[in-house]
Write a protein that holds these residues in place. Structure first.
Motif, PDB file in Angstrom:
ATOM      1  N   ARG A 181      12.589 -10.146  -8.910  1.00 29.39           N
ATOM      2  CA  ARG A 181      12.033  -9.625 -10.210  1.00 29.39           C
ATOM      3  C   ARG A 181      10.824 -10.362 -10.597  1.00 29.39           C
ATOM      4  O   ARG A 181       9.968  -9.558 -11.031  1.00 29.39           O
ATOM      5  CB  ARG A 181      13.359  -9.987 -11.204  1.00 29.39           C
ATOM      6  N   PHE A 182      10.558 -11.563 -10.236  1.00 31.09           N
ATOM      7  CA  PHE A 182       9.395 -12.366 -10.438  1.00 31.09           C
ATOM      8  C   PHE A 182       8.299 -11.912  -9.838  1.00 31.09           C
ATOM      9  O   PHE A 182       7.243 -11.475 -10.477  1.00 31.09           O
ATOM     10  CB  PHE A 182       9.717 -13.759 -10.186  1.00 31.09           C
ATOM     11  N   LEU A 183       8.713 -11.270  -8.359  1.00 27.69           N
ATOM     12  CA  LEU A 183       7.481 -10.970  -7.561  1.00 27.69           C
ATOM     13  C   LEU A 183       7.251  -9.696  -8.071  1.00 27.69           C
ATOM     14  O   LEU A 183       5.849  -9.328  -7.990  1.00 27.69           O
ATOM     15  CB  LEU A 183       8.189 -10.736  -6.187  1.00 27.69           C
ATOM     16  N   GLU A 184       7.989  -8.913  -8.429  1.00 32.30           N
ATOM     17  CA  GLU A 184       7.582  -7.613  -9.068  1.00 32.30           C
ATOM     18  C   GLU A 184       6.562  -7.631 -10.390  1.00 32.30           C
ATOM     19  O   GLU A 184       5.767  -6.838 -10.435  1.00 32.30           O
ATOM     20  CB  GLU A 184       8.704  -6.682  -9.449  1.00 32.30           C
ATOM     21  N   ARG A 185       6.796  -8.590 -11.132  1.00 26.36           N
ATOM     22  CA  ARG A 185       6.219  -8.856 -12.306  1.00 26.36           C
ATOM     23  C   ARG A 185       4.741  -9.308 -11.843  1.00 26.36           C
ATOM     24  O   ARG A 185       3.763  -8.860 -12.333  1.00 26.36           O
ATOM     25  CB  ARG A 185       6.667  -9.640 -13.284  1.00 26.36           C
ATOM     26  N   ALA A 186       4.829 -10.007 -11.078  1.00 26.81           N
ATOM     27  CA  ALA A 186       3.382 -10.739 -10.416  1.00 26.81           C
ATOM     28  C   ALA A 186       2.537  -9.691  -9.808  1.00 26.81           C
ATOM     29  O   ALA A 186       1.306  -9.824  -9.709  1.00 26.81           O
ATOM     30  CB  ALA A 186       3.606 -11.814  -9.414  1.00 26.81           C
ATOM     31  N   LYS A 187       3.229  -8.710  -9.338  1.00 23.62           N
ATOM     32  CA  LYS A 187       2.347  -7.528  -8.428  1.00 23.62           C
ATOM     33  C   LYS A 187       1.854  -6.443  -9.486  1.00 23.62           C
ATOM     34  O   LYS A 187       1.260  -5.598  -9.243  1.00 23.62           O
ATOM     35  CB  LYS A 187       3.121  -6.871  -7.618  1.00 23.62           C
ATOM     36  N   ASP A 188       2.482  -6.405 -10.777  1.00 21.35           N
ATOM     37  CA  ASP A 188       2.481  -5.489 -11.739  1.00 21.35           C
ATOM     38  C   ASP A 188       1.115  -5.576 -12.478  1.00 21.35           C
ATOM     39  O   ASP A 188       0.602  -6.552 -13.167  1.00 21.35           O
ATOM     40  CB  ASP A 188       3.501  -5.338 -12.936  1.00 21.35           C
ATOM     41  N   LYS A 189       0.431  -4.514 -12.466  1.00 30.29           N
ATOM     42  CA  LYS A 189      -1.237  -4.747 -12.903  1.00 30.29           C
ATOM     43  C   LYS A 189      -1.204  -4.721 -14.449  1.00 30.29           C
ATOM     44  O   LYS A 189      -2.019  -5.273 -15.174  1.00 30.29           O
ATOM     45  CB  LYS A 189      -2.040  -3.798 -12.543  1.00 30.29           C
ATOM     46  N   ASN A 190      -0.032  -4.183 -15.063  1.00 29.79           N
ATOM     47  CA  ASN A 190       0.108  -4.087 -16.413  1.00 29.79           C
ATOM     48  C   ASN A 190       0.887  -5.580 -17.012  1.00 29.79           C
ATOM     49  O   ASN A 190       1.099  -5.744 -18.355  1.00 29.79           O
ATOM     50  CB  ASN A 190       0.860  -2.888 -17.041  1.00 29.79           C
ATOM     51  N   ASP A 191       1.085  -6.355 -16.254  1.00 28.12           N
ATOM     52  CA  ASP A 191       1.512  -7.594 -16.580  1.00 28.12           C
ATOM     53  C   ASP A 191       0.823  -8.758 -16.276  1.00 28.12           C
ATOM     54  O   ASP A 191       0.128  -8.604 -15.038  1.00 28.12           O
ATOM     55  CB  ASP A 191       2.873  -7.554 -15.677  1.00 28.12           C
ATOM     56  N   THR A 192       0.562  -9.746 -16.897  1.00 35.46           N
ATOM     57  CA  THR A 192      -0.450 -10.779 -16.729  1.00 35.46           C
ATOM     58  C   THR A 192       0.223 -11.829 -15.986  1.00 35.46           C
ATOM     59  O   THR A 192      -0.520 -12.671 -15.389  1.00 35.46           O
ATOM     60  CB  THR A 192      -0.861 -11.443 -17.927  1.00 35.46           C
ATOM     61  N   THR A 193       1.463 -11.915 -15.596  1.00 33.13           N
ATOM     62  CA  THR A 193       2.315 -12.754 -14.714  1.00 33.13           C
ATOM     63  C   THR A 193       1.579 -12.742 -13.263  1.00 33.13           C
ATOM     64  O   THR A 193       1.377 -11.870 -12.772  1.00 33.13           O
ATOM     65  CB  THR A 193       3.828 -12.386 -14.506  1.00 33.13           C
ATOM     66  N   ARG A 194       1.411 -14.280 -12.870  1.00 36.70           N
ATOM     67  CA  ARG A 194       0.756 -14.427 -11.427  1.00 36.70           C
ATOM     68  C   ARG A 194       1.761 -15.065 -10.873  1.00 36.70           C
ATOM     69  O   ARG A 194       2.675 -16.057 -11.366  1.00 36.70           O
ATOM     70  CB  ARG A 194      -0.510 -14.906 -11.497  1.00 36.70           C
ATOM     71  N   LEU A 195       1.904 -14.948  -9.559  1.00 34.28           N
ATOM     72  CA  LEU A 195       2.597 -16.101  -8.768  1.00 34.28           C
ATOM     73  C   LEU A 195       1.994 -17.278  -8.561  1.00 34.28           C
ATOM     74  O   LEU A 195       0.987 -17.303  -7.886  1.00 34.28           O
ATOM     75  CB  LEU A 195       3.000 -15.392  -7.468  1.00 34.28           C
ATOM     76  N   MET A 196       2.582 -18.111  -9.521  1.00 37.38           N
ATOM     77  CA  MET A 196       1.843 -19.557  -9.514  1.00 37.38           C
ATOM     78  C   MET A 196       1.982 -20.192  -8.133  1.00 37.38           C
ATOM     79  O   MET A 196       3.074 -20.441  -7.381  1.00 37.38           O
ATOM     80  CB  MET A 196       2.152 -20.475 -10.679  1.00 37.38           C
ATOM     81  N   GLY A 197       0.709 -20.957  -7.890  1.00 31.23           N
ATOM     82  CA  GLY A 197       0.657 -21.741  -6.567  1.00 31.23           C
ATOM     83  C   GLY A 197       0.570 -20.856  -5.525  1.00 31.23           C
ATOM     84  O   GLY A 197       0.529 -21.184  -4.165  1.00 31.23           O
ATOM     85  N   PHE A 198       0.358 -19.668  -5.510  1.00 32.61           N
ATOM     86  CA  PHE A 198      -0.334 -18.815  -4.421  1.00 32.61           C
ATOM     87  C   PHE A 198      -1.712 -18.177  -4.737  1.00 32.61           C
ATOM     88  O   PHE A 198      -1.963 -17.760  -6.053  1.00 32.61           O
ATOM     89  CB  PHE A 198       0.717 -17.441  -4.508  1.00 32.61           C
ATOM     90  N   GLY A 199      -2.448 -17.905  -3.721  1.00 26.56           N
ATOM     91  CA  GLY A 199      -3.794 -17.302  -3.829  1.00 26.56           C
ATOM     92  C   GLY A 199      -4.872 -18.499  -3.917  1.00 26.56           C
ATOM     93  O   GLY A 199      -4.438 -19.810  -4.289  1.00 26.56           O
ATOM     94  N   HIS A 200      -5.823 -18.179  -3.635  1.00 21.94           N
ATOM     95  CA  HIS A 200      -6.958 -19.163  -3.474  1.00 21.94           C
ATOM     96  C   HIS A 200      -8.517 -18.618  -3.242  1.00 21.94           C
ATOM     97  O   HIS A 200      -8.618 -17.732  -2.373  1.00 21.94           O
ATOM     98  CB  HIS A 200      -6.663 -20.269  -2.425  1.00 21.94           C
ATOM     99  N   ARG A 201      -9.334 -19.122  -4.257  1.00 17.65           N
ATOM    100  CA  ARG A 201     -10.605 -18.583  -3.873  1.00 17.65           C
ATOM    101  C   ARG A 201     -11.355 -18.499  -2.474  1.00 17.65           C
ATOM    102  O   ARG A 201     -11.996 -17.806  -1.916  1.00 17.65           O
ATOM    103  CB  ARG A 201     -11.687 -18.980  -4.964  1.00 17.65           C
ATOM    104  N   VAL A 202     -11.179 -19.704  -2.046  1.00 18.57           N
ATOM    105  CA  VAL A 202     -11.661 -19.885  -0.630  1.00 18.57           C
ATOM    106  C   VAL A 202     -10.397 -19.649   0.473  1.00 18.57           C
ATOM    107  O   VAL A 202     -10.943 -19.053   1.625  1.00 18.57           O
ATOM    108  CB  VAL A 202     -12.327 -21.577  -0.696  1.00 18.57           C
ATOM    109  N   TYR A 203      -9.380 -20.336   0.386  1.00 17.82           N
ATOM    110  CA  TYR A 203      -8.335 -19.936   1.633  1.00 17.82           C
ATOM    111  C   TYR A 203      -7.938 -18.583   1.781  1.00 17.82           C
ATOM    112  O   TYR A 203      -7.422 -18.348   0.715  1.00 17.82           O
ATOM    113  CB  TYR A 203      -7.161 -20.997   1.465  1.00 17.82           C
ATOM    114  N   LYS A 204      -8.292 -17.928   2.756  1.00 18.30           N
ATOM    115  CA  LYS A 204      -7.739 -16.581   3.128  1.00 18.30           C
ATOM    116  C   LYS A 204      -6.597 -16.678   4.139  1.00 18.30           C
ATOM    117  O   LYS A 204      -6.403 -15.974   5.005  1.00 18.30           O
ATOM    118  CB  LYS A 204      -8.560 -15.588   3.416  1.00 18.30           C
TER     119      LYS A 204
END
Ligand code: ACO
Length: 426
Positions: free
Chosen positions: A288-311
């Motif tokens: 459920r949390f993952l779905e919210r993190a992916k929803d563009k209408n929801d401001t939730t992000r998966l915290m601790g994931f993603g980085h400006r430099v690390y791909k």
């Protein structure tokens, strides 16, 4: 070392063509030098979020975000994590080379001898509400160091200020915590190493014996090493920007602490635990949390994931994942913390298979596992980012000194494209 010439790029605009020098760093990174762009053409560059902008040449830290490489002064983070202590890494970042035995003994001794705060500093803490978040308390306390110690104007005074900052930060951080609890401040112990001394000041009380667990102290030391520098991120750029006005070291570092507080930067470690606890309180399922993190209408992000430099996988997260399991084993894998670690590992597994995250190349960053380790150590959640700042201090200091010694030093002052009203009159 400075960047070497790597040819020229041509910019064509408005019927004119100009050449711009291309420079290359020691790891082959190339950049177009636009420092004469405005004077030669009247144009500026526009780069919100600075994703394509190099603000300086730096010899401190190298990151290759595609390959998941992080090196301090050329040394791979994996080797430093395995073979060094935090104070050795601090010395390396600030002075450029790893210390000899004698150099380290002197540095370690200096730091140890400067951990005590001026007694009047206690009044600073008592003026703060007990309910205050420790981040602004710590940022203000670091700025307040400038009221106790003179602005350094010689190399010797600067090196003394550096030692004071590293030494006193851990005392300030522990005092901020003790004040929030209403417990007596615990003075530093010179017989303990840096990490053990901090744990002692955090968790000991005057009426009981407190033994520092060496496994926990080593895990804390590791966390500090992994956070020690990360080139031109938001807080480091803030430290450089503030210092570029010739503001003193303590004031610049205090600004960096404030920048680190935000949830998109260092504040993410607190948010990760809050997210894991939310998932635990709901049904333990990450879906459920993952779905919210992916929803563009929801401001939730998966915290601790993603980085400006690390791909790719953040190398710090890889080291922490293993350390996390060790610390959780030590402090009670069957309890609440064990459950949080399980949820984190499941969340990572599901996420790394999910198209949304795969397409965007979003991997766990340093904050994903650090919160679970801090929690397993008994560090309260609102202290997590204060701990991050403790680790980042040597990096901020090294970058501040490098900036002030740079022959190309100028005050930081970006331009803008004005989009407001054109001239009008009352
Ligand atoms: N959860 C869900 N979606 C995400 C996440 C995430 N954690 N991170 C990025 N995305 C998505 C964005 O929505 C965007 O999708 P789109 O292309 O469909 O619009 C795409 O991935 C690119 O994201 P940006 O926000 O453009 O990436 P940016 O480089 O600006 O941001 C950041 C990087 C701030 C770290 C971001 O990944 C994030 O918010 N992560 C969560 C917070 C966090 O963990 N911060 C700690 C970073 S490490 C540190 O500072 C110490």
């Amino acid at each position: 070392m400075s960047a070497k010439s790597a040819g020229e790029a041509t910019l064509q605009y408005d019927g004119k063509s100009i050449s711009l020098p291309v420079v290359e760093g020691t790891e082959g990174e190339r950049g177009i030098d636009v420092s004469r762009l405005r004077s030669d053409t009247g144009l500026i560059t526009l780069d919100p979020g600075y994703g394509n902008t190099g603000s300086c040449e730096s010899a401190v830290t190298f990151i290759d975000g595609e390959k998941g490489i992080l090196r301090y002064r050329g040394y791979p983070i994996e080797e430093l994590a395995e073979k060094s202590t935090f104070l050795e890494v601090a010395y390396l970042l600030i002075r450029g080379e790893l210390p000899s035995k004698a150099e380290f003994a002197e540095f370690d001794n200096e730091v140890t001898l400067h951990t005590m705060l001026h007694e009047d500093f206690k009044k600073f803490f008592s003026a703060m509400p007990k309910s205050a978040h420790p981040m602004p308390v710590t940022a203000a306390a670091v700025a307040a160091l400038a009221t106790f110690y003179p602005e350094p104007d010689t190399e010797e005074m600067l090196q003394r200020a550096v030692v004071r900052l590293i030494a006193k930060y851990s005392t300030l951080a522990a005092f901020a915590y003790k004040h929030s609890l209403g417990q007596p401040f615990m003075y530093p112990r010179n017989s303990l190493d840096y990490a053990s001394n901090f744990l002692h000041m955090m968790f000991a009380v005057p009426c009981e014996e407190y033994q520092v667990d060496p496994v926990i102290a080593r895990a804390l030391d590791l966390l500090l090493i992994l956070h020690a520098d990360h080139e031109q991120n938001c807080s480091t750029s803030t430290v450089r920007m503030v210092g570029s006005s010739r503001a003193p070291l303590f004031a610049s570092i205090s600004a960096g602490i404030s920048a680190l507080w935000g949830s998109l930067h260092g504040g993410a470690n607190q948010r990760v635990i809050e997210m894991l606890e939310q998932i635990q309180a709901e049904d333990g399922s990450a879906d459920r949390f993952l779905e919210r993190a992916k929803d563009k209408n929801d401001t939730t992000r998966l915290m601790g994931f993603g980085h400006r430099v690390y791909k790719s996988y953040d190398p710090r997260a890889a080291i922490l994942k293993k350390a996390c399991a060790d610390v959780v084993d030590r402090t009670g894998a069957n309890g609440d913390i064990g459950q949080l670690l399980e949820i984190a590992m499941r969340l990572e597994e599901v996420t790394l298979r999910d198209d949304y995250f795969v397409e965007r190349r979003l991997y766990p960053n340093v904050d994903f596992y650090s919160g679970v380790i801090y929690k397993a150590m008994g560090i309260p959640v609102n202290m997590f980012t204060v701990m991050f700042a403790m680790g980042r201090l040597p990096g901020w200091i090294a970058q501040w000194i490098e900036m002030r010694r740079d022959p190309a030093f100028r005050i930081g002052r970006p331009r803008q494209i004005y989009v407001g009203e054109t001239e009008r009159h009352l």
